[in-house]
Structure formats: C-alpha cells, structure tokens
Enzyme design. Structure first.
Site, PDB file in Angstrom:
ATOM      1  N   ASN A  45       5.758  16.234   8.434  1.00 27.87           N
ATOM      2  CA  ASN A  45       5.923  15.846   9.759  1.00 27.87           C
ATOM      3  C   ASN A  45       5.656  14.583   9.920  1.00 27.87           C
ATOM      4  OD1 ASN A  45       3.218  16.410   9.198  1.00 27.87           O
ATOM      5  ND2 ASN A  45       2.541  16.660  11.207  1.00 27.87           N
ATOM      6  N   CYS A  56       8.988  17.512  13.272  1.00 26.02           N
ATOM      7  CA  CYS A  56       8.180  18.562  12.337  1.00 26.02           C
ATOM      8  C   CYS A  56       8.742  18.581  11.051  1.00 26.02           C
ATOM      9  CB  CYS A  56       8.396  19.794  12.928  1.00 26.02           C
ATOM     10  SG  CYS A  56       7.660  20.133  14.546  1.00 26.02           S
ATOM     11  N   GLU A  58       9.597  20.873   8.964  1.00 26.43           N
ATOM     12  CA  GLU A  58      10.819  21.792   8.551  1.00 26.43           C
ATOM     13  C   GLU A  58      12.035  21.397   9.249  1.00 26.43           C
ATOM     14  OE1 GLU A  58       8.357  22.392  10.292  1.00 26.43           O
ATOM     15  OE2 GLU A  58       8.472  24.194  11.539  1.00 26.43           O
ATOM     16  N   CYS A  89       7.585  25.846  15.274  1.00 31.32           N
ATOM     17  CA  CYS A  89       7.581  25.510  16.592  1.00 31.32           C
ATOM     18  C   CYS A  89       9.183  26.106  17.034  1.00 31.32           C
ATOM     19  CB  CYS A  89       7.396  24.195  17.104  1.00 31.32           C
ATOM     20  SG  CYS A  89       8.821  23.189  16.692  1.00 31.32           S
TER      21      CYS A  89
HETATM   22  N1  THU Z   1       4.271  20.786  13.254  1.00 29.35           N
HETATM   23  C1  THU Z   1       5.427  20.808  12.241  1.00 29.35           C
HETATM   24  O1  THU Z   1       5.601  20.080  11.486  1.00 29.35           O
HETATM   25  N2  THU Z   1       5.793  22.286  12.150  1.00 29.35           N
HETATM   26  C2  THU Z   1       5.542  23.164  12.696  1.00 29.35           C
HETATM   27  O2  THU Z   1       6.145  24.040  12.681  1.00 29.35           O
HETATM   28  C3  THU Z   1       4.531  23.019  13.728  1.00 29.35           C
HETATM   29  C4  THU Z   1       3.992  21.636  14.148  1.00 29.35           C
HETATM   30  C5  THU Z   1       3.604  19.306  13.422  1.00 29.35           C
HETATM   31  C6  THU Z   1       4.323  18.540  14.561  1.00 29.35           C
HETATM   32  C7  THU Z   1       3.248  17.596  14.952  1.00 29.35           C
HETATM   33  O3  THU Z   1       3.327  16.385  14.033  1.00 29.35           O
HETATM   34  C8  THU Z   1       2.016  18.388  14.320  1.00 29.35           C
HETATM   35  O4  THU Z   1       2.512  19.353  13.653  1.00 29.35           O
HETATM   36  C9  THU Z   1       1.076  18.882  15.267  1.00 29.35           C
HETATM   37  O5  THU Z   1       1.739  19.681  16.445  1.00 29.35           O
END
Ligand code: THU
Length: 133
Positions: A45, A56, A58, A89
C-alpha cells in the site's frame, strides 16, 4: 495450486509488505499476484497526504502485472500487519474481478496465517467486462 505454492505466494506478499508506505494509517499491507505462466508481481500500500489518493497493495500488484503484459492472474495473496486476516477492500475486489472472477484470494494476517477464498465468493454477482454486453 498446492499448499506449497500458496505459502510461497504469502511469503512474497510478506516480503512486499516491508515496502509499505503507510504513515497515516500505520497499517502496512503486502500483496503478490500469481499469473498463469508462474510469474509473480508484488505490491504494497502506498498512502498519500491527500488521503483518497492512496492505493492498496493488491491493486498495486495487479497493476504491475497488467503493466508488464500479464492479465492472466490466477491467485492473489494479501497480508496485513495485524492479527486479523486482511481481506481485500471493495474497490480492490472490483479491480481484481476484471481479470479473473474465479481467482484464488489468500488473505493473511501479520504472521502469514491465511484463509482462502474465491474472488467470485467475495464479490457475488460482480460487474465485469461481460456485463457491458
Ligand atoms: N489496504 C490495502 O492495501 N489492502 C486492503 O485490502 C485493505 C486496506 C490499505 C489501504 C490503507 O493504506 C491501509 O490499508 C488502511 O486502510
């Protein structure tokens, strides 16, 4: 995918998590996507002072795969940095659905324990390329 391949993909996601840029949430995430030819692309992320601009892990990994000419993603591993298994998410479910609704999604906790899902189970009746008619 056998158990060894799954744990290898989780390991790649854990390695990628070390690069997370998450100064605002403090929640580091790593991801790895596996393509049909065996290639693996990783991501983390990447947050931003303008919060909604962050991306994010992924989606970073999947965009790297597509940007290198690989659209045939068959599995994705995602690991968070808490005791909870990190599920993708809603935006990421939609983003991944574009390429393979039936891909395997491995959702891991900080230690690499993971639960396995099919993307179509995480996003039932998803809107994909075929939905445009
Ligand atoms: N986040 C991800 O990278 N992947 C996910 O599937 C869930 C959330 C990140 C986004 C943000 O930088 C942090 O986690 C908190 O939400």
């Amino acid at each position: 995918m056998n158990d060894k391949e799954k744990s290898d993909l989780i390991k790649r996601a854990i390695e990628a998590r070390a690069f997370a840029y998450a100064p605002y949430s403090g929640f580091s995430v790593g991801a790895a996507v596996l393509c049909a030819d065996g290639s693996v692309f990783t991501g983390c992320n990447v947050e931003n002072a303008s919060y909604p601009c962050g991306i994010c892990a992924e989606r970073t990994a999947a965009a790297k795969a597509v940007g290198e000419g690989r659209r045939d993603i068959i599995a994705a591993a995602i690991v968070g940095s808490s005791a909870e298994k990190c599920t993708p998410c809603g935006v990421c479910r939609q983003f991944l659905f574009e390429f393979a609704p039936d891909m395997i999604v491995l959702c891991g906790d900080k230690d690499g324990n993971y639960a396995e899902y099919k993307l179509s189970g995480l996003l039932p009746e998803g809107f994909g390329p075929g939905s445009l008619g």
